[in-house]
Design a protein around this motif. Structure first.
Motif, short mmCIF file in Angstrom:
data_model
loop_
_atom_site.label_atom_id
_atom_site.label_comp_id
_atom_site.label_asym_id
_atom_site.label_seq_id
_atom_site.Cartn_x
_atom_site.Cartn_y
_atom_site.Cartn_z
N SER A 196 0.81 -1.23 0.00
CA SER A 196 0.00 0.00 0.00
C SER A 196 0.83 1.27 0.00
O SER A 196 0.33 2.34 -0.36
CB SER A 196 -0.93 0.01 1.21
OG SER A 196 -0.18 0.19 2.42
N GLY A 197 2.09 1.18 0.44
CA GLY A 197 2.93 2.36 0.54
C GLY A 197 2.67 3.20 1.77
O GLY A 197 3.30 4.25 1.96
N ARG A 198 1.77 2.76 2.63
CA ARG A 198 1.45 3.54 3.82
C ARG A 198 2.52 3.35 4.89
O ARG A 198 3.18 2.30 4.95
CB ARG A 198 0.08 3.12 4.36
CG ARG A 198 -1.08 3.54 3.45
CD ARG A 198 -2.39 2.92 3.88
NE ARG A 198 -3.50 3.43 3.08
CZ ARG A 198 -4.69 2.88 3.00
NH1 ARG A 198 -4.93 1.74 3.66
NH2 ARG A 198 -5.63 3.41 2.25
N TYR A 217 -0.70 7.10 13.03
CA TYR A 217 -1.71 6.66 12.08
C TYR A 217 -2.83 7.71 12.03
O TYR A 217 -2.95 8.54 12.94
CB TYR A 217 -2.27 5.31 12.50
CG TYR A 217 -1.20 4.24 12.66
CD1 TYR A 217 -0.44 3.83 11.58
CD2 TYR A 217 -0.97 3.64 13.90
CE1 TYR A 217 0.55 2.86 11.72
CE2 TYR A 217 0.01 2.67 14.05
CZ TYR A 217 0.77 2.28 12.96
OH TYR A 217 1.74 1.33 13.09
N PRO A 218 -3.65 7.69 10.99
CA PRO A 218 -4.74 8.67 10.90
C PRO A 218 -5.67 8.60 12.12
O PRO A 218 -5.84 7.54 12.73
CB PRO A 218 -5.48 8.26 9.62
CG PRO A 218 -4.44 7.56 8.80
CD PRO A 218 -3.58 6.84 9.78
N GLU A 219 -6.27 9.72 12.44
CA GLU A 219 -7.18 9.80 13.58
C GLU A 219 -8.33 8.80 13.41
O GLU A 219 -8.86 8.63 12.32
CB GLU A 219 -7.74 11.21 13.70
CG GLU A 219 -8.59 11.44 14.93
CD GLU A 219 -9.04 12.87 15.06
OE1 GLU A 219 -9.84 13.15 15.97
OE2 GLU A 219 -8.60 13.71 14.25
N GLY A 220 -8.67 8.16 14.51
CA GLY A 220 -9.78 7.21 14.51
C GLY A 220 -9.38 5.77 14.27
O GLY A 220 -10.21 4.86 14.45
N MET A 221 -8.14 5.52 13.85
CA MET A 221 -7.69 4.14 13.64
C MET A 221 -7.53 3.41 14.97
O MET A 221 -7.22 4.01 15.99
CB MET A 221 -6.36 4.11 12.88
CG MET A 221 -6.42 4.70 11.50
SD MET A 221 -7.43 3.71 10.38
CE MET A 221 -8.23 5.00 9.44
N VAL A 247 -3.34 -0.60 7.56
CA VAL A 247 -1.98 -1.08 7.33
C VAL A 247 -1.71 -2.27 8.24
O VAL A 247 -2.36 -2.42 9.29
CB VAL A 247 -0.94 0.05 7.57
CG1 VAL A 247 -0.69 0.30 9.05
CG2 VAL A 247 0.37 -0.23 6.83
N THR A 248 -0.79 -3.10 7.84
CA THR A 248 -0.35 -4.24 8.66
C THR A 248 1.17 -4.23 8.76
O THR A 248 1.86 -3.67 7.90
CB THR A 248 -0.79 -5.58 8.06
OG1 THR A 248 -0.25 -5.71 6.74
CG2 THR A 248 -2.30 -5.70 8.01
N ALA A 249 1.67 -4.88 9.78
CA ALA A 249 3.11 -5.10 9.92
C ALA A 249 3.31 -6.33 10.76
O ALA A 249 2.45 -6.70 11.57
CB ALA A 249 3.79 -3.89 10.57
N VAL A 250 4.44 -7.01 10.57
CA VAL A 250 4.74 -8.19 11.38
C VAL A 250 5.77 -7.86 12.43
O VAL A 250 6.60 -6.95 12.27
CB VAL A 250 5.21 -9.38 10.51
CG1 VAL A 250 4.10 -9.82 9.58
CG2 VAL A 250 6.47 -9.03 9.73
#
Length: 217
Positions: free
Chosen positions: A36-38, A44-48, A73-76
């Motif tokens: 995604s490139g995020r 992170y954006p507000e509300g996440m 977004v995800t990460a390991v």
């Protein structure tokens, strides 16, 4: 005898006296999501909202979870253990106490935690204890680490509902998923992030129990 000792070491959680020491500095990792490139890390954006899922090998679990609509977004990485800022090689010894987990940052206005929990319970086998399929060790245990009391209640309720569904098929199947408030999350090394997007033919050990979880429809 050596093989038996190594097996036991990997399937028994360490305590403070036996855990590896670790380090003060975070290990280097990617800055953006390969797909995604995020940005992988805060802010992170507000509300996440955030939740951590341990489903065995984190490569396949992450690919499954980043494809859910509403997941930002995800990460390991590694969580649930004692060793600060562990490396992958250290976690595989079983002496850090960490599980391989996927950080899921999601928009609750677009996807519910119940929807994520349904995927979690259906897409791996949460009854296997310190293993997932052929992957054996504490790092492969089933786990949900949450960030508030509401998430904790939802995760516990989902486990109870799914336990009843499993018992209807097999009275001996008991969920072993660890559910707890999240402690420190340590990002895994760069090459682990979105591994199956970079290596489409790579290993994915995900295998569900074959029983539907009756929540979040």
């Amino acid at each position: 005898m050596f093989l038996i000792d190594m097996f036991n070491k990997k399937t028994i959680l360490p305590d403070a006296a036996t855990a590896l020491r670790g380090r003060e500095e975070a290990i280097p990792t990617a800055t953006t999501h390969f797909v995604s490139g995020r940005p992988l890390q805060d802010p992170y954006p507000e509300g996440m909202k955030k939740v951590l899922f341990g489903m065995g090998c984190f490569w396949g679990a992450e690919r499954l979870l980043w494809q859910i609509p509403g997941v930002y977004v995800t990460a390991v990485g590694y969580s649930g253990g004692l060793t600060p800022n562990p490396t992958y090689q250290e976690t595989t010894t079983g002496l850090t106490g960490h599980a391989e987990v996927v950080l899921v940052v999601y928009d609750p206005a677009k996807v519910s935690l119940q929807r994520l929990l349904k995927t979690f319970f259906e897409e791996h086998d949460p009854t296997q204890g310190m293993r997932q399929g052929n992957d054996i060790g504490t790092t492969y245990r089933s786990a949900i680490y949450v960030y508030d009391e509401g998430q904790l209640a939802e995760a516990s309720a989902a486990r109870n509902v799914y336990q009843k569904a499993l018992k209807a098929f097999d009275h001996d199947r008991a969920i072993t998923t660890e559910i707890a408030m999240a402690g420190p999350f340590y990002f895994a090394e760069d090459y682990h992030q979105q591994y199956l997007a970079k290596n489409p033919d790579g290993y994915c050990g995900l295998s569900g129990s074959g029983v539907s979880c009756p929540i979040g429809a």
